[in-house]
Design a protein around this motif. Structure first.
Motif, mmCIF file in Angstrom:
data_model
loop_
_atom_site.group_PDB
_atom_site.id
_atom_site.type_symbol
_atom_site.label_atom_id
_atom_site.label_comp_id
_atom_site.label_asym_id
_atom_site.label_seq_id
_atom_site.Cartn_x
_atom_site.Cartn_y
_atom_site.Cartn_z
ATOM 1 N N ASN A 88 0.855 -1.181 0.000
ATOM 2 C CA ASN A 88 0.000 0.000 0.000
ATOM 3 C C ASN A 88 0.898 1.241 0.000
ATOM 4 O OD1 ASN A 88 -1.744 2.163 0.632
ATOM 5 N ND2 ASN A 88 -3.145 0.780 1.711
ATOM 6 N N LYS A 89 1.197 1.724 -1.187
ATOM 7 C CA LYS A 89 2.177 2.799 -1.335
ATOM 8 C C LYS A 89 1.714 4.095 -0.676
ATOM 9 C CE LYS A 89 2.256 2.046 -5.761
ATOM 10 N NZ LYS A 89 2.525 2.206 -7.216
ATOM 11 N N GLU A 90 0.432 4.415 -0.780
ATOM 12 C CA GLU A 90 -0.057 5.660 -0.185
ATOM 13 C C GLU A 90 0.038 5.619 1.336
ATOM 14 O OE1 GLU A 90 -0.780 8.499 -1.764
ATOM 15 O OE2 GLU A 90 0.004 7.367 -3.479
ATOM 16 N N ALA A 91 -0.349 4.484 1.924
ATOM 17 C CA ALA A 91 -0.257 4.343 3.379
ATOM 18 C C ALA A 91 1.199 4.356 3.829
ATOM 19 C CB ALA A 91 -0.938 3.053 3.825
ATOM 20 N N MET A 92 2.056 3.660 3.093
ATOM 21 C CA MET A 92 3.476 3.628 3.440
ATOM 22 C C MET A 92 4.081 5.018 3.350
ATOM 23 S SD MET A 92 4.503 0.550 4.342
ATOM 24 C CE MET A 92 6.266 0.527 4.011
ATOM 25 N N LYS A 93 3.672 5.782 2.329
ATOM 26 C CA LYS A 93 4.193 7.141 2.183
ATOM 27 C C LYS A 93 3.828 7.995 3.383
ATOM 28 C CE LYS A 93 4.185 11.098 -0.972
ATOM 29 N NZ LYS A 93 3.614 11.672 -2.229
ATOM 30 N N ARG A 94 2.605 7.855 3.879
ATOM 31 C CA ARG A 94 2.186 8.604 5.068
ATOM 32 C C ARG A 94 3.065 8.266 6.271
ATOM 33 N NH1 ARG A 94 -3.813 8.116 6.886
ATOM 34 N NH2 ARG A 94 -2.969 9.522 8.479
ATOM 35 N N LEU A 95 3.353 6.986 6.447
ATOM 36 C CA LEU A 95 4.168 6.564 7.587
ATOM 37 C C LEU A 95 5.607 7.044 7.441
ATOM 38 C CD1 LEU A 95 2.857 2.911 8.132
ATOM 39 C CD2 LEU A 95 2.096 5.013 9.237
ATOM 40 N N VAL A 96 6.134 6.969 6.239
ATOM 41 C CA VAL A 96 7.498 7.448 5.988
ATOM 42 C C VAL A 96 7.586 8.949 6.271
ATOM 43 C CG1 VAL A 96 9.225 7.852 4.186
ATOM 44 C CG2 VAL A 96 8.100 5.624 4.343
ATOM 45 N N GLU A 97 6.596 9.702 5.848
ATOM 46 C CA GLU A 97 6.590 11.141 6.105
ATOM 47 C C GLU A 97 6.510 11.448 7.597
ATOM 48 O OE1 GLU A 97 3.350 12.486 3.720
ATOM 49 O OE2 GLU A 97 4.549 12.584 1.880
ATOM 50 N N ALA A 98 5.731 10.637 8.327
ATOM 51 C CA ALA A 98 5.633 10.835 9.783
ATOM 52 C C ALA A 98 6.972 10.575 10.470
ATOM 53 C CB ALA A 98 4.567 9.908 10.360
ATOM 54 N N ALA A 99 7.782 9.702 9.870
ATOM 55 C CA ALA A 99 9.067 9.326 10.470
ATOM 56 C C ALA A 99 10.121 10.411 10.322
ATOM 57 C CB ALA A 99 9.575 8.034 9.835
ATOM 58 N N GLY A 100 9.936 11.327 9.370
ATOM 59 C CA GLY A 100 10.912 12.404 9.202
ATOM 60 C C GLY A 100 12.291 11.872 8.903
ATOM 61 N N GLU A 101 13.253 12.229 9.758
ATOM 62 C CA GLU A 101 14.651 11.847 9.528
ATOM 63 C C GLU A 101 14.974 10.426 9.986
ATOM 64 O OE1 GLU A 101 14.329 13.245 13.726
ATOM 65 O OE2 GLU A 101 13.511 13.900 11.800
ATOM 66 N N MET A 102 14.026 9.759 10.634
ATOM 67 C CA MET A 102 14.273 8.386 11.083
ATOM 68 C C MET A 102 14.459 7.454 9.887
ATOM 69 S SD MET A 102 11.244 8.156 13.924
ATOM 70 C CE MET A 102 11.478 6.436 14.334
ATOM 71 N N LYS A 103 15.250 6.416 10.062
ATOM 72 C CA LYS A 103 15.355 5.382 9.045
ATOM 73 C C LYS A 103 14.105 4.508 9.075
ATOM 74 C CE LYS A 103 20.365 5.132 8.636
ATOM 75 N NZ LYS A 103 21.562 4.251 8.674
ATOM 76 N N ILE A 104 13.888 3.771 7.985
ATOM 77 C CA ILE A 104 12.686 2.952 7.842
ATOM 78 C C ILE A 104 13.058 1.534 7.433
ATOM 79 C CG2 ILE A 104 10.532 2.620 6.568
ATOM 80 C CD1 ILE A 104 10.347 5.001 8.334
ATOM 81 N N THR A 105 12.480 0.568 8.134
ATOM 82 C CA THR A 105 12.554 -0.834 7.738
ATOM 83 C C THR A 105 11.156 -1.295 7.346
ATOM 84 O OG1 THR A 105 14.432 -1.376 9.175
ATOM 85 C CG2 THR A 105 13.012 -3.202 8.528
ATOM 86 N N LEU A 106 11.069 -1.970 6.191
ATOM 87 C CA LEU A 106 9.837 -2.659 5.808
ATOM 88 C C LEU A 106 9.888 -4.040 6.434
ATOM 89 C CD1 LEU A 106 7.258 -3.285 4.216
ATOM 90 C CD2 LEU A 106 8.683 -3.618 2.170
ATOM 91 N N HIS A 107 8.945 -4.334 7.346
ATOM 92 C CA HIS A 107 9.003 -5.594 8.082
ATOM 93 C C HIS A 107 8.425 -6.747 7.271
ATOM 94 C CE1 HIS A 107 4.776 -5.156 8.885
ATOM 95 N NE2 HIS A 107 4.906 -4.191 9.806
ATOM 96 N N ARG A 108 8.127 -7.857 7.942
ATOM 97 C CA ARG A 108 7.794 -9.082 7.229
ATOM 98 C C ARG A 108 6.379 -9.120 6.655
ATOM 99 N NH1 ARG A 108 8.819 -14.242 10.062
ATOM 100 N NH2 ARG A 108 8.579 -15.053 7.942
#
Length: 254
Positions: free
Chosen positions: A104-124
């Protein structure tokens, strides 16, 4: 320079301390690992930070079950990411799928934006998506740093061919981290076959409860789970895995 990374998923302060003492390079902090992990409490995060010095990645998963989230759950996840960013977490561990099994690219984009400068891992969630190659490319386009995967197998050994293929196709554009069933022997096996340098383990053992009185016939949750068993990361298992990685690094000359 240490190019190999050993990440330990933990859901208690004891496990966090044991993981660091065993040589873990970073932690994935969860709640309720017995059901695959959910978002930990901020108080648990603060206590882990107080007693450990290695990076802490925080799982963001509002509930047990699938990875198809409604609007309420998305609001919760965005808020939790912002909260942990303010608390000083190093990364957010996330995953959202569409009902058809695509990322779900739109949902993932929202979460990535909320994370700001934090790194992101896509889990299982990745391991139950329909097309892992398409999902990897979408993750790269979203700026995700790491994919945690068993290669869509029950264990990373079972899924090692896909892990190998993902690492080759990714070609350094994203970190592929092997998880599920990882221990020292698995690390040695995979490192000999697959060009990855990041491994994820729990190193758990079952510790007996300190309870002397044990009421029988009353379950607090799933009947298959005992209230008198405590899951905890083993310092010794983590140390064995770390030793394996150090041996591999020495042999490779890095």
């Amino acid at each position: 320079m240490n190019e190999y990374i050993l990440e330990c998923c933990i859901d208690s302060v004891n496990s966090a301390v044991n993981a660091e003492k065993g040589g873990a390079d970073r932690l994935e902090l969860c709640g309720n690992l017995v059901i695959g992990g959910t978002t930990p409490s901020p108080c648990l995060f603060k206590e882990v930070r107080k007693h450990t010095d290695i990076p802490v990645h925080v799982l963001i998963r509002p509930r047990f079950g699938d990875f198809c989230y409604n609007a309420y759950e998305m609001e919760i996840m965005c808020s939790e990411i912002r909260m942990f960013r303010e608390l000083g977490a190093d990364a957010a561990v996330i995953g959202v799928l569409c009902p058809d099994g695509t990322l779900n690219k739109e949902a993932m984009k929202r979460l990535v934006e909320a994370a700001g400068e934090m790194k992101i891992t896509l889990h299982r969630a990745f391991d139950v998506c329909k097309d892992p190659y398409a999902a990897m490319e979408e993750a790269i386009s979203l700026g995700i740093h790491t994919i945690l995967t068993s290669g869509q197998g029950n264990t990373c050994l079972a899924g090692r061919e896909l892990i190998k293929d993902l690492a080759q196709r990714g070609n350094g554009r994203i970190e592929i981290m092997a998880g599920a069933g990882v221990d020292a022997s698995v690390i040695r096996c995979l490192a000999a076959e697959i060009p990855i340098k990041c491994f994820h383990m729990s190193g758990k053992i079952t510790r007996d409860s300190s309870m002397k009185y044990r009421k029988q016939g009353v379950n607090m949750g799933l009947p298959s789970l005992s209230e008198f068993e405590i899951w905890e990361t083993s310092q010794e298992k983590v140390r064995e895995a770390k030793n394996a990685l150090e041996e591999i690094q020495m042999q490779s000359g890095t």
